[in-house]
Design a protein around this motif. Structure first.
Motif, mmCIF file in Angstrom:
data_model
loop_
_atom_site.group_PDB
_atom_site.id
_atom_site.type_symbol
_atom_site.label_atom_id
_atom_site.label_comp_id
_atom_site.label_asym_id
_atom_site.label_seq_id
_atom_site.Cartn_x
_atom_site.Cartn_y
_atom_site.Cartn_z
ATOM 1 N N TYR A 1 0.955 -1.205 -0.093
ATOM 2 C CA TYR A 1 -0.005 0.087 0.004
ATOM 3 C C TYR A 1 0.840 1.299 -0.166
ATOM 4 O O TYR A 1 0.373 2.004 -0.635
ATOM 5 C CB TYR A 1 -1.070 -0.024 1.108
ATOM 6 N N GLY B 1 -7.226 -8.459 8.206
ATOM 7 C CA GLY B 1 -8.326 -7.584 7.834
ATOM 8 C C GLY B 1 -8.124 -6.128 8.442
ATOM 9 O O GLY B 1 -8.436 -5.217 7.490
ATOM 10 N N LEU B 2 -7.617 -6.060 9.684
ATOM 11 C CA LEU B 2 -7.568 -4.675 10.185
ATOM 12 C C LEU B 2 -6.327 -3.962 9.555
ATOM 13 O O LEU B 2 -6.597 -2.704 9.100
ATOM 14 C CB LEU B 2 -7.120 -4.798 11.654
ATOM 15 N N ASN B 3 -5.217 -4.558 9.139
ATOM 16 C CA ASN B 3 -4.311 -4.124 8.219
ATOM 17 C C ASN B 3 -4.925 -3.510 6.888
ATOM 18 O O ASN B 3 -4.724 -2.452 6.292
ATOM 19 C CB ASN B 3 -3.074 -4.966 8.077
ATOM 20 N N VAL B 4 -5.721 -4.468 6.178
ATOM 21 C CA VAL B 4 -6.160 -3.871 4.920
ATOM 22 C C VAL B 4 -7.239 -2.658 5.001
ATOM 23 O O VAL B 4 -7.108 -1.833 4.053
ATOM 24 C CB VAL B 4 -6.985 -5.163 4.238
ATOM 25 N N TRP B 5 -7.652 -2.764 6.242
ATOM 26 C CA TRP B 5 -8.748 -1.786 6.551
ATOM 27 C C TRP B 5 -7.930 -0.404 6.828
ATOM 28 O O TRP B 5 -8.359 0.837 6.456
ATOM 29 C CB TRP B 5 -9.786 -1.935 7.513
ATOM 30 N N LEU B 6 -6.921 -0.606 7.668
ATOM 31 C CA LEU B 6 -6.438 0.735 8.438
ATOM 32 C C LEU B 6 -5.232 1.594 7.579
ATOM 33 O O LEU B 6 -5.025 2.374 7.789
ATOM 34 C CB LEU B 6 -6.023 0.317 9.786
ATOM 35 N N ARG C 1 -5.835 3.923 5.309
ATOM 36 C CA ARG C 1 -6.486 5.381 5.833
ATOM 37 C C ARG C 1 -5.348 5.917 6.699
ATOM 38 O O ARG C 1 -5.455 7.307 6.841
ATOM 39 C CB ARG C 1 -7.751 4.766 6.796
ATOM 40 N N GLY D 1 -1.919 2.931 11.216
ATOM 41 C CA GLY D 1 -2.836 1.974 11.266
ATOM 42 C C GLY D 1 -2.494 0.692 11.324
ATOM 43 O O GLY D 1 -3.041 -0.208 11.845
ATOM 44 N N ALA E 1 -3.458 -1.999 14.160
ATOM 45 C CA ALA E 1 -3.932 -3.279 13.889
ATOM 46 C C ALA E 1 -3.271 -4.454 14.764
ATOM 47 O O ALA E 1 -3.766 -5.190 15.304
ATOM 48 C CB ALA E 1 -3.704 -3.594 12.284
#
Length: 359
Positions: A108, A242-247, A250, A255, A259
């Motif tokens: 990312y 999942g938290l890494n992909v989301w945070l 952002r 983030g 996570a």
């Protein structure tokens, strides 16, 4: 080398562990500079040292242990596989939990952000590992020996004491590291990595909580239900990814650190609940609150210190933090006073009858 751990020969065990790690590194660097350039030389050094070290350990083992074919037990082998095989997957999950965020940051944010994140994460991990691993290695054969020879109640008392003294050490180290983290990064990694400090509070608190599970999960080892650890680790890894992909998209590297913190809390809470259903031990919450309060006071006392240079800050903050925390603990924790007295007495520095709080 595990024979040494089982025999509680911790000094020799630790000495050989250090020789294995730094001997391999030294030989690898030597080969790179003088014989085989690049990664080939580096990995050749590791292979050569590993073979030499293994040969020495094999000779040492057969010289000091009576090993015969009739000692072999197929039934014990099956029990060992049943107990140990789930731990293979749990260990792989531990690695995934620790390193999955690196790959996602690379994906990312790119290599520059990954370098900053890795610098802060690794520094934090080294600080907590220095405390966790010696305790873990020494504790396991001890509590198993107590369980076999003295029973479950003595084992519960022992684990409760180990957990309390573990927190006595790791809580102030963690909060102290937050207080000196920026100066430490500047000294060890240069000012261009100062951005890594933004992740340190999240990672160090996560490591503190996650480190507790080396003691809190003992019930699963005692009851031989290691497969539960694999299931909990799998759930934690899925949550972490999942938290890494989301945070990460952002909030960037912060983030990823958040996570990690949430995943470590999730794993520790769930593994503690499941382990305590099998085998629990007393936790002194009042003592934990005392350690947190003393460590927080230490943090508030040393954080504002700034003499104009990072190295100067470290020279002042570290001893000031140790003295302030130690003074508070000795003032309010009689068991800590007793432990200090026993250490001093053992080295013959004072006479027992002259020390007012030895009882």
């Amino acid at each position: 080398i595990s024979f040494l751990r089982a025999a509680q020969r911790t000094r020799l065990y630790n000495l050989l562990a250090v020789i294995r790690r730094y001997g391999s590194l030294s030989l690898s660097i030597f080969l790179v500079f003088f014989f085989v350039k690049g990664l080939t030389g580096f990995f050749c050094g590791g292979v050569i040292w590993g073979l030499a070290f293994l040969s020495f350990l094999t000779y040492f083992l057969f010289k000091n242990q009576s090993i015969k074919f009739e000692f072999y037990s197929f039934q014990f082998l099956k029990q060992s596989i049943k107990f140990g095989f789930p731990l293979v997957w749990a260990e792989l999950g531990h690695l995934l939990l620790a390193y999955a965020d690196r790959y996602l940051i690379q994906f990312y944010l790119g290599a520059a952000s990954l370098g900053i994140y890795t610098a802060g994460y690794n520094l934090t991990m080294y600080v907590t590992d220095v405390i966790k691993y010696p305790i873990n290695y020494a504790m396991t054969p001890l509590y198993m020996d107590i369980l076999v020879n003295k029973g479950e109640e003595a084992t519960r008392i022992f684990l409760g004491k180990v957990f309390r003294f573990f927190l006595l050490i790791i809580i102030p180290v963690s909060l102290g590291f937050i207080a000196i983290g920026k100066d430490l990064i500047a000294v060890l990694a240069s000012s261009k990595y100062l951005e890594a400090y933004s992740i340190i509070p999240y990672i160090i608190i996560g490591q503190l909580i996650y480190g507790c599970q080396i003691i809190l999960n003992c019930g699963l080892f005692i009851r031989k239900k290691t497969h539960i650890m694999t299931g909990v680790m799998l759930c934690s890894c899925i949550l972490n990814i999942g938290l890494n992909v989301w945070l990460i998209p952002r909030y960037g590297i912060v983030g990823a650190a958040q996570a990690t913190l949430v995943s470590y809390i999730f794993y520790t809470v769930l593994i503690t609940y499941l382990s305590f259903k099998e085998f629990s031990f007393p936790i002194e919450y009042a003592r934990i609150f005392l350690y947190l309060a003393a460590a927080t006071a230490m943090y508030l006392a040393i954080s504002p210190i700034d003499v104009g240079s990072s190295l100067g800050n470290l020279v002042i903050k570290i001893p000031a933090g140790a003295v302030s925390y130690g003074t508070l603990i000795l003032a309010f924790d009689k068991d800590a006073r007793g432990a200090v007295h026993r250490v001093i007495t053992r080295f013959g520095m004072v006479k027992t009858q002259n020390y007012p709080f030895h009882k």
